[in-house]
Motif scaffolding. Sequence first.
Motif, short mmCIF file in Angstrom:
data_model
loop_
_atom_site.label_atom_id
_atom_site.label_comp_id
_atom_site.label_asym_id
_atom_site.label_seq_id
_atom_site.Cartn_x
_atom_site.Cartn_y
_atom_site.Cartn_z
N VAL A 95 0.87 -1.19 0.00
CA VAL A 95 0.00 0.00 0.00
C VAL A 95 0.90 1.23 0.00
O VAL A 95 1.61 1.49 0.97
N GLY A 96 0.90 1.96 -1.12
CA GLY A 96 1.74 3.16 -1.23
C GLY A 96 2.74 3.02 -2.36
O GLY A 96 3.37 1.98 -2.52
N SER A 97 2.86 4.09 -3.16
CA SER A 97 3.77 4.06 -4.31
C SER A 97 4.84 5.14 -4.18
O SER A 97 5.31 5.68 -5.17
N GLY A 98 5.21 5.47 -2.93
CA GLY A 98 6.32 6.40 -2.73
C GLY A 98 7.64 5.64 -2.81
O GLY A 98 7.69 4.48 -3.25
N LEU A 99 8.71 6.28 -2.35
CA LEU A 99 10.03 5.64 -2.41
C LEU A 99 10.03 4.33 -1.63
O LEU A 99 10.69 3.37 -2.04
N ALA A 100 9.30 4.26 -0.53
CA ALA A 100 9.30 3.04 0.30
C ALA A 100 8.59 1.90 -0.42
O ALA A 100 9.10 0.78 -0.48
N GLY A 101 7.41 2.18 -0.96
CA GLY A 101 6.66 1.14 -1.67
C GLY A 101 7.46 0.62 -2.85
O GLY A 101 7.59 -0.60 -3.05
N SER A 158 -2.26 2.41 -4.71
CA SER A 158 -1.82 3.76 -4.36
C SER A 158 -2.97 4.75 -4.41
O SER A 158 -3.78 4.73 -5.34
N ALA A 159 -3.01 5.63 -3.42
CA ALA A 159 -4.04 6.67 -3.39
C ALA A 159 -3.76 7.72 -4.47
O ALA A 159 -4.65 8.47 -4.86
N ASP A 160 -2.50 7.77 -4.96
CA ASP A 160 -2.17 8.81 -5.95
C ASP A 160 -1.97 8.20 -7.34
O ASP A 160 -2.39 7.07 -7.59
N HIS A 161 -1.29 8.96 -8.23
CA HIS A 161 -1.10 8.54 -9.64
C HIS A 161 -0.25 7.28 -9.77
O HIS A 161 -0.25 6.62 -10.81
N SER A 176 11.52 10.99 -7.50
CA SER A 176 12.33 11.16 -6.31
C SER A 176 11.81 12.38 -5.54
O SER A 176 12.01 13.52 -5.96
N LYS A 177 11.15 12.11 -4.41
CA LYS A 177 10.56 13.22 -3.65
C LYS A 177 11.57 14.29 -3.23
O LYS A 177 11.27 15.48 -3.26
N PRO A 178 12.80 13.90 -2.82
CA PRO A 178 13.76 14.95 -2.41
C PRO A 178 14.00 16.02 -3.47
O PRO A 178 14.39 17.14 -3.15
N ARG A 213 -7.47 4.14 -3.09
CA ARG A 213 -7.19 4.33 -1.65
C ARG A 213 -7.67 3.14 -0.84
O ARG A 213 -8.81 2.68 -1.02
N VAL A 214 -6.83 2.67 0.04
CA VAL A 214 -7.23 1.60 0.97
C VAL A 214 -7.91 2.26 2.16
O VAL A 214 -7.38 3.21 2.75
N THR A 215 -9.10 1.77 2.51
CA THR A 215 -9.83 2.40 3.61
C THR A 215 -9.85 1.53 4.87
O THR A 215 -10.18 2.01 5.94
N GLY A 260 9.33 2.98 5.75
CA GLY A 260 9.26 4.34 5.23
C GLY A 260 8.78 5.32 6.29
O GLY A 260 8.83 5.05 7.49
N ASP A 261 8.28 6.46 5.83
CA ASP A 261 7.89 7.55 6.73
C ASP A 261 6.79 7.16 7.71
O ASP A 261 6.58 7.84 8.72
N CYS A 262 6.05 6.09 7.41
CA CYS A 262 4.95 5.70 8.31
C CYS A 262 5.41 4.80 9.44
O CYS A 262 4.65 4.56 10.38
N LEU A 304 12.26 7.66 11.06
CA LEU A 304 13.34 8.35 10.33
C LEU A 304 12.85 8.66 8.91
O LEU A 304 12.95 7.82 8.02
N PRO A 305 12.29 9.85 8.72
CA PRO A 305 11.65 10.16 7.43
C PRO A 305 12.65 10.61 6.36
O PRO A 305 12.60 11.75 5.89
N PHE A 306 13.54 9.70 6.00
CA PHE A 306 14.58 10.00 5.01
C PHE A 306 14.76 8.82 4.07
O PHE A 306 14.29 7.72 4.34
N VAL A 307 15.52 9.08 3.01
CA VAL A 307 15.66 8.06 1.96
C VAL A 307 16.55 6.89 2.39
O VAL A 307 16.24 5.73 2.13
N MET A 308 17.67 7.18 3.05
CA MET A 308 18.60 6.07 3.35
C MET A 308 17.99 4.98 4.23
O MET A 308 18.19 3.79 3.95
N VAL A 349 21.86 18.40 3.26
CA VAL A 349 20.86 19.47 3.21
C VAL A 349 21.07 20.19 1.87
O VAL A 349 22.17 20.65 1.59
N LYS A 350 20.00 20.29 1.08
CA LYS A 350 20.14 20.81 -0.29
C LYS A 350 20.02 22.34 -0.31
O LYS A 350 19.08 22.90 -0.86
N THR A 351 20.97 22.98 0.37
CA THR A 351 21.02 24.45 0.39
C THR A 351 22.35 24.85 -0.25
O THR A 351 23.36 24.98 0.45
#
Length: 383
Positions: free
Chosen positions: A8-14, A34-37, A42-44, A80-82, A275-277, A285-289, A318-320
């Motif tokens: 459930v989920g099509s982000g980087l974790a899924g 996935s609830a989305d497209h 890459s979200k970052p 969406r999974v309910t 993942g973030d959940c 730890l809401p990060f990619v690694m 940090v992408k600054t």
Amino acid sequence: MDNPVVIVGSGLAGYAAARELRKLNAEIPITMLSADHGGFYSKPMLSNALSLGKTPASILNSDAAQMASQLKISIRPYCRVTAIDQSENAVTLIDGEKIFYDQLVLAVGADQIRLPLQGDGVAKILTVNDLDDYQNFREALIGKKRISIIGAGLIGCEFANDLVTSGYQVDVIDISAQPLGRLLPPASGAFMQQKLEAVGVVFHLDTTIQAVDQVEDRLRLTLANGESIDSDLVLSSVGLRSRTQLAEAAGIQINRGIVVNRLLQTRFANIYALGDCAEVESKVLPFVMPITHAARALAATLAGNPTSVHYPAMPIMVKTPACPTVVSPPDFNVQGEWHVEVDTDGVKALYRDEVGNLLGYALLGAATKEKNNLTTQLPAVLV
Ligand SMILES: Cc1cc2nc3c(=O)[nH]c(=O)nc-3n(C[C@H](O)[C@H](O)[C@H](O)COP(=O)(O)OP(=O)(O)OC[C@H]3O[C@@H](n4cnc5c(N)ncnc54)[C@H](O)[C@@H]3O)c2cc1C
């Protein structure tokens, strides 16, 4: 097995879980809901895309159909999974359809936190947490000049740098006395502030927002320190909250995230989260690694070889570009203190315990070149 592994989920974790599992087993059926497209991106990239000239369309690497054929999985976008019914090994979709699973992976991510603010302009505050949000943000920016960012954390500072480099006037407001207040010791925060100010970012620190009101076609932010800022657009980035509702309703233990053991398993043996959940040994730890490491371990477990997750030291870039920065924050339950060396072109802050062991670092500017050497001295995040 009769039923697929359902993710459930099509982000980087899924996608990381699906990709790693496919590498280990070419046959196992995998269904992604996935609830989305459902496309892969890459979200970052979202917080530095503007100045790099990337559009929402060019950020999308592959759409759901392309990913399905590449990974040989079934993907159901806008699905969406309910509910999860663990006794039946099934999830229910928004239209009532039931999908049965042998193993279920929750990779549902996190929501941006919204501050409870006063004023009739609050509904117009934007957040960017996925590609659709970013599309809205890009459309909302058209014809705008002055942007306010609520929150001077990692994502707030990255957007501030990106926007100012792209020609916008940027104000950043934070309750902390410095940018990246949760990650950097004060001298490092001051250096970051100076570098971002040098490219044009205006900080309003040590204060809170009392109200956001619509004044003609602008939004007026009233701050607790008496200032007010008239902005064309307000972006909020004050942190994330794991999406735990689905798991909680199914009787899965939750805390700050969905509680899982080192096998990434909830209290139900065939339901996992990453993942973030997810919360592994009290860590969200809401990060990619962490996703990369968790996905490899989880895939092995799903393929029949139970494997615990280990996290090495995982520095965060940090992408600054105005102030190149890499941080490896010390674990919240270790004792030590910061030792900070500041010079004109950088800050090296090392967090050491009383016998001198390195437990964390924050490297800014020229000090970032010490990243590789120092990372080898850091303890693992999860041994
Ligand atoms: C602007 C920005 C910049 C970042 N920069 C960095 C960086 O530089 N370095 C770094 O390490 N990390 C960075 N991060 C964090 C990193 O991007 C995330 O940790 C990671 O993308 C999270 O992936 P995820 O798959 O866990 O969650 P998400 O990407 O949030 O994916 C969750 C998925 O679950 C789906 N979903 C949710 N609920 C349901 C449901 N009920 N039914 C079906 N589907 C559902 C969603 O539609 C989505 O597809 C950044 C984050 C942001 C927002």
